[in-house]
Design a protein around this motif. Sequence first.
Motif, PDB file in Angstrom:
ATOM      1  N   PHE A  60      -4.710  -0.730   1.732  1.00  0.00           N
ATOM      2  CA  PHE A  60      -4.632  -0.391   3.331  1.00  0.00           C
ATOM      3  C   PHE A  60      -5.672  -0.881   4.410  1.00  0.00           C
ATOM      4  O   PHE A  60      -5.517  -1.622   5.220  1.00  0.00           O
ATOM      5  CB  PHE A  60      -4.110   1.092   3.658  1.00  0.00           C
ATOM      6  CG  PHE A  60      -2.992   1.690   3.345  1.00  0.00           C
ATOM      7  CD1 PHE A  60      -1.758   0.909   3.586  1.00  0.00           C
ATOM      8  CD2 PHE A  60      -3.112   2.945   2.735  1.00  0.00           C
ATOM      9  CE1 PHE A  60      -0.685   1.519   3.381  1.00  0.00           C
ATOM     10  CE2 PHE A  60      -1.727   3.677   2.593  1.00  0.00           C
ATOM     11  CZ  PHE A  60      -0.451   2.630   2.758  1.00  0.00           C
ATOM     12  N   VAL A  61      -6.884  -0.799   3.628  1.00  0.00           N
ATOM     13  CA  VAL A  61      -8.099  -1.165   4.135  1.00  0.00           C
ATOM     14  C   VAL A  61      -7.981  -2.954   4.208  1.00  0.00           C
ATOM     15  O   VAL A  61      -8.378  -3.692   5.399  1.00  0.00           O
ATOM     16  CB  VAL A  61      -9.242  -0.895   3.444  1.00  0.00           C
ATOM     17  CG1 VAL A  61     -10.305  -1.378   4.042  1.00  0.00           C
ATOM     18  CG2 VAL A  61      -9.561   0.683   3.695  1.00  0.00           C
ATOM     19  N   LEU A  62      -7.646  -3.454   3.128  1.00  0.00           N
ATOM     20  CA  LEU A  62      -7.407  -5.069   2.887  1.00  0.00           C
ATOM     21  C   LEU A  62      -6.486  -5.249   3.997  1.00  0.00           C
ATOM     22  O   LEU A  62      -6.715  -6.291   4.697  1.00  0.00           O
ATOM     23  CB  LEU A  62      -6.941  -5.247   1.436  1.00  0.00           C
ATOM     24  CG  LEU A  62      -6.548  -6.771   1.268  1.00  0.00           C
ATOM     25  CD1 LEU A  62      -7.948  -7.567   1.529  1.00  0.00           C
ATOM     26  CD2 LEU A  62      -6.003  -6.899   0.011  1.00  0.00           C
ATOM     27  N   GLY A  63      -5.395  -4.626   4.302  1.00  0.00           N
ATOM     28  CA  GLY A  63      -4.322  -4.993   5.359  1.00  0.00           C
ATOM     29  C   GLY A  63      -4.960  -5.037   6.649  1.00  0.00           C
ATOM     30  O   GLY A  63      -4.667  -5.932   7.674  1.00  0.00           O
ATOM     31  N   ALA A  64      -5.743  -4.068   6.947  1.00  0.00           N
ATOM     32  CA  ALA A  64      -6.437  -4.043   8.313  1.00  0.00           C
ATOM     33  C   ALA A  64      -7.594  -5.230   8.412  1.00  0.00           C
ATOM     34  O   ALA A  64      -7.339  -5.792   9.424  1.00  0.00           O
ATOM     35  CB  ALA A  64      -7.338  -2.716   8.393  1.00  0.00           C
ATOM     36  N   GLY A 108       0.799  -1.337   0.053  1.00  0.00           N
ATOM     37  CA  GLY A 108       0.071  -0.051   0.078  1.00  0.00           C
ATOM     38  C   GLY A 108       0.708   1.338  -0.020  1.00  0.00           C
ATOM     39  O   GLY A 108       0.585   2.127  -0.688  1.00  0.00           O
ATOM     40  N   LEU A 109       1.957   1.322   0.623  1.00  0.00           N
ATOM     41  CA  LEU A 109       2.746   2.374   0.892  1.00  0.00           C
ATOM     42  C   LEU A 109       3.454   2.624  -0.389  1.00  0.00           C
ATOM     43  O   LEU A 109       3.582   3.701  -0.961  1.00  0.00           O
ATOM     44  CB  LEU A 109       3.785   2.162   1.910  1.00  0.00           C
ATOM     45  CG  LEU A 109       4.851   3.423   1.928  1.00  0.00           C
ATOM     46  CD1 LEU A 109       4.245   4.795   2.450  1.00  0.00           C
ATOM     47  CD2 LEU A 109       5.863   3.092   3.233  1.00  0.00           C
ATOM     48  N   LEU A 110       3.941   1.645  -1.128  1.00  0.00           N
ATOM     49  CA  LEU A 110       4.579   1.825  -2.532  1.00  0.00           C
ATOM     50  C   LEU A 110       3.474   2.284  -3.423  1.00  0.00           C
ATOM     51  O   LEU A 110       3.988   3.106  -4.038  1.00  0.00           O
ATOM     52  CB  LEU A 110       5.274   0.443  -2.783  1.00  0.00           C
ATOM     53  CG  LEU A 110       6.287  -0.170  -2.153  1.00  0.00           C
ATOM     54  CD1 LEU A 110       6.747  -1.534  -2.511  1.00  0.00           C
ATOM     55  CD2 LEU A 110       7.546   0.921  -2.154  1.00  0.00           C
ATOM     56  N   VAL A 111       2.459   1.683  -3.533  1.00  0.00           N
ATOM     57  CA  VAL A 111       1.278   2.333  -4.215  1.00  0.00           C
ATOM     58  C   VAL A 111       1.128   3.783  -4.242  1.00  0.00           C
ATOM     59  O   VAL A 111       0.976   4.411  -5.025  1.00  0.00           O
ATOM     60  CB  VAL A 111       0.160   1.245  -4.246  1.00  0.00           C
ATOM     61  CG1 VAL A 111      -0.907   2.007  -5.203  1.00  0.00           C
ATOM     62  CG2 VAL A 111       0.398  -0.171  -4.961  1.00  0.00           C
ATOM     63  N   LEU A 112       0.819   4.002  -2.796  1.00  0.00           N
ATOM     64  CA  LEU A 112       0.601   5.300  -2.542  1.00  0.00           C
ATOM     65  C   LEU A 112       1.570   6.301  -3.103  1.00  0.00           C
ATOM     66  O   LEU A 112       1.289   7.312  -3.509  1.00  0.00           O
ATOM     67  CB  LEU A 112       0.315   5.494  -1.252  1.00  0.00           C
ATOM     68  CG  LEU A 112      -0.111   6.975  -0.412  1.00  0.00           C
ATOM     69  CD1 LEU A 112      -1.383   7.241  -1.135  1.00  0.00           C
ATOM     70  CD2 LEU A 112      -0.399   6.993   0.935  1.00  0.00           C
ATOM     71  N   ILE A 113       2.906   5.966  -2.782  1.00  0.00           N
ATOM     72  CA  ILE A 113       3.976   6.702  -3.241  1.00  0.00           C
ATOM     73  C   ILE A 113       4.031   6.924  -4.861  1.00  0.00           C
ATOM     74  O   ILE A 113       4.168   7.877  -5.320  1.00  0.00           O
ATOM     75  CB  ILE A 113       5.319   6.435  -2.695  1.00  0.00           C
ATOM     76  CG1 ILE A 113       5.520   6.364  -1.223  1.00  0.00           C
ATOM     77  CG2 ILE A 113       6.608   7.063  -3.654  1.00  0.00           C
ATOM     78  CD1 ILE A 113       6.705   5.816  -0.639  1.00  0.00           C
ATOM     79  N   ALA A 134      -8.266   5.234   8.571  1.00  0.00           N
ATOM     80  CA  ALA A 134      -7.986   6.488   7.985  1.00  0.00           C
ATOM     81  C   ALA A 134      -7.895   6.514   6.433  1.00  0.00           C
ATOM     82  O   ALA A 134      -8.224   7.280   5.714  1.00  0.00           O
ATOM     83  CB  ALA A 134      -6.263   6.829   8.554  1.00  0.00           C
ATOM     84  N   ALA A 135      -7.523   5.150   6.102  1.00  0.00           N
ATOM     85  CA  ALA A 135      -7.408   5.011   4.539  1.00  0.00           C
ATOM     86  C   ALA A 135      -8.987   4.941   3.971  1.00  0.00           C
ATOM     87  O   ALA A 135      -9.034   5.718   2.840  1.00  0.00           O
ATOM     88  CB  ALA A 135      -6.754   3.669   4.112  1.00  0.00           C
ATOM     89  N   LEU A 136      -9.828   4.597   4.522  1.00  0.00           N
ATOM     90  CA  LEU A 136     -11.231   4.740   4.168  1.00  0.00           C
ATOM     91  C   LEU A 136     -11.624   6.178   4.088  1.00  0.00           C
ATOM     92  O   LEU A 136     -12.231   6.481   3.344  1.00  0.00           O
ATOM     93  CB  LEU A 136     -12.292   4.058   5.098  1.00  0.00           C
ATOM     94  CG  LEU A 136     -12.352   2.586   4.743  1.00  0.00           C
ATOM     95  CD1 LEU A 136     -13.209   1.929   5.871  1.00  0.00           C
ATOM     96  CD2 LEU A 136     -12.967   2.433   3.534  1.00  0.00           C
ATOM     97  N   THR A 137     -11.172   7.116   4.968  1.00  0.00           N
ATOM     98  CA  THR A 137     -11.493   8.513   4.952  1.00  0.00           C
ATOM     99  C   THR A 137     -10.624   9.147   3.968  1.00  0.00           C
ATOM    100  O   THR A 137     -11.150   9.959   3.498  1.00  0.00           O
ATOM    101  CB  THR A 137     -10.998   9.045   6.748  1.00  0.00           C
ATOM    102  OG1 THR A 137     -11.644   8.416   7.556  1.00  0.00           O
ATOM    103  CG2 THR A 137     -11.218  10.556   6.390  1.00  0.00           C
ATOM    104  N   ALA A 138      -9.450   8.784   3.494  1.00  0.00           N
ATOM    105  CA  ALA A 138      -8.724   9.226   2.535  1.00  0.00           C
ATOM    106  C   ALA A 138      -9.358   8.898   1.431  1.00  0.00           C
ATOM    107  O   ALA A 138      -9.650   9.901   0.347  1.00  0.00           O
ATOM    108  CB  ALA A 138      -7.262   8.722   2.842  1.00  0.00           C
ATOM    109  N   PHE A 139      -9.935   7.781   1.027  1.00  0.00           N
ATOM    110  CA  PHE A 139     -10.601   7.252  -0.141  1.00  0.00           C
ATOM    111  C   PHE A 139     -11.779   8.172  -0.246  1.00  0.00           C
ATOM    112  O   PHE A 139     -12.008   8.516  -1.404  1.00  0.00           O
ATOM    113  CB  PHE A 139     -10.960   5.823   0.194  1.00  0.00           C
ATOM    114  CG  PHE A 139     -11.679   5.395  -1.324  1.00  0.00           C
ATOM    115  CD1 PHE A 139     -11.004   4.870  -2.104  1.00  0.00           C
ATOM    116  CD2 PHE A 139     -12.982   5.357  -1.459  1.00  0.00           C
ATOM    117  CE1 PHE A 139     -11.326   4.355  -3.465  1.00  0.00           C
ATOM    118  CE2 PHE A 139     -13.853   4.825  -2.356  1.00  0.00           C
ATOM    119  CZ  PHE A 139     -12.785   4.338  -3.334  1.00  0.00           C
TER     120      PHE A 139
END
Length: 150
Positions: free
Chosen positions: A44-48, A21-26, A96-101
């Motif tokens: 990130f949501v999948l990771g959670a 997720g971090l690599l994709v976000l970057i 937080a990722a859901l919020t960002a989405f």
Amino acid sequence: MNQAHYHLALNHLPIIIPMIGLLVLIGGFLTQSEIVKRTACLIFVLGALVTIPAIGTGEGAEEAVENITGISEITIHEHEETAETFALLSYILGIAALTAFWLSWKKSRFARYVAHVLIAYSAVVIYFAVQTGNSGGRIRHPEIIAENAT
């Protein structure tokens, strides 16, 4: 298969998925692509989400190994404590990722700022993920135990 098998099969996913997720976000920032950033958020949501069964199978895995000669109860307890902290941080990352989405989807001016926070926060989560993985490895992998002794 018992809980230990399930735990071993699942426990790498909550560690690896936030790294991806971090690599994709970057990548989303580098390409200036909101779609790629949203994809990172869903990763990130999948990771959670995969953290839930990994934690859920931990107790059964503990019961399967706690009476094996050479297995330290202290090491198991350290792993359990680290895993609980990591799980909480992972769940917060998912929220937080859901919020960002959602902010990105609504084209909010705050979306970029929240995505920047996700980069920093995901790095913290990854740090705790690695600590959790290493503490779990010390339970049963002598090559990790030897490495940490030096």
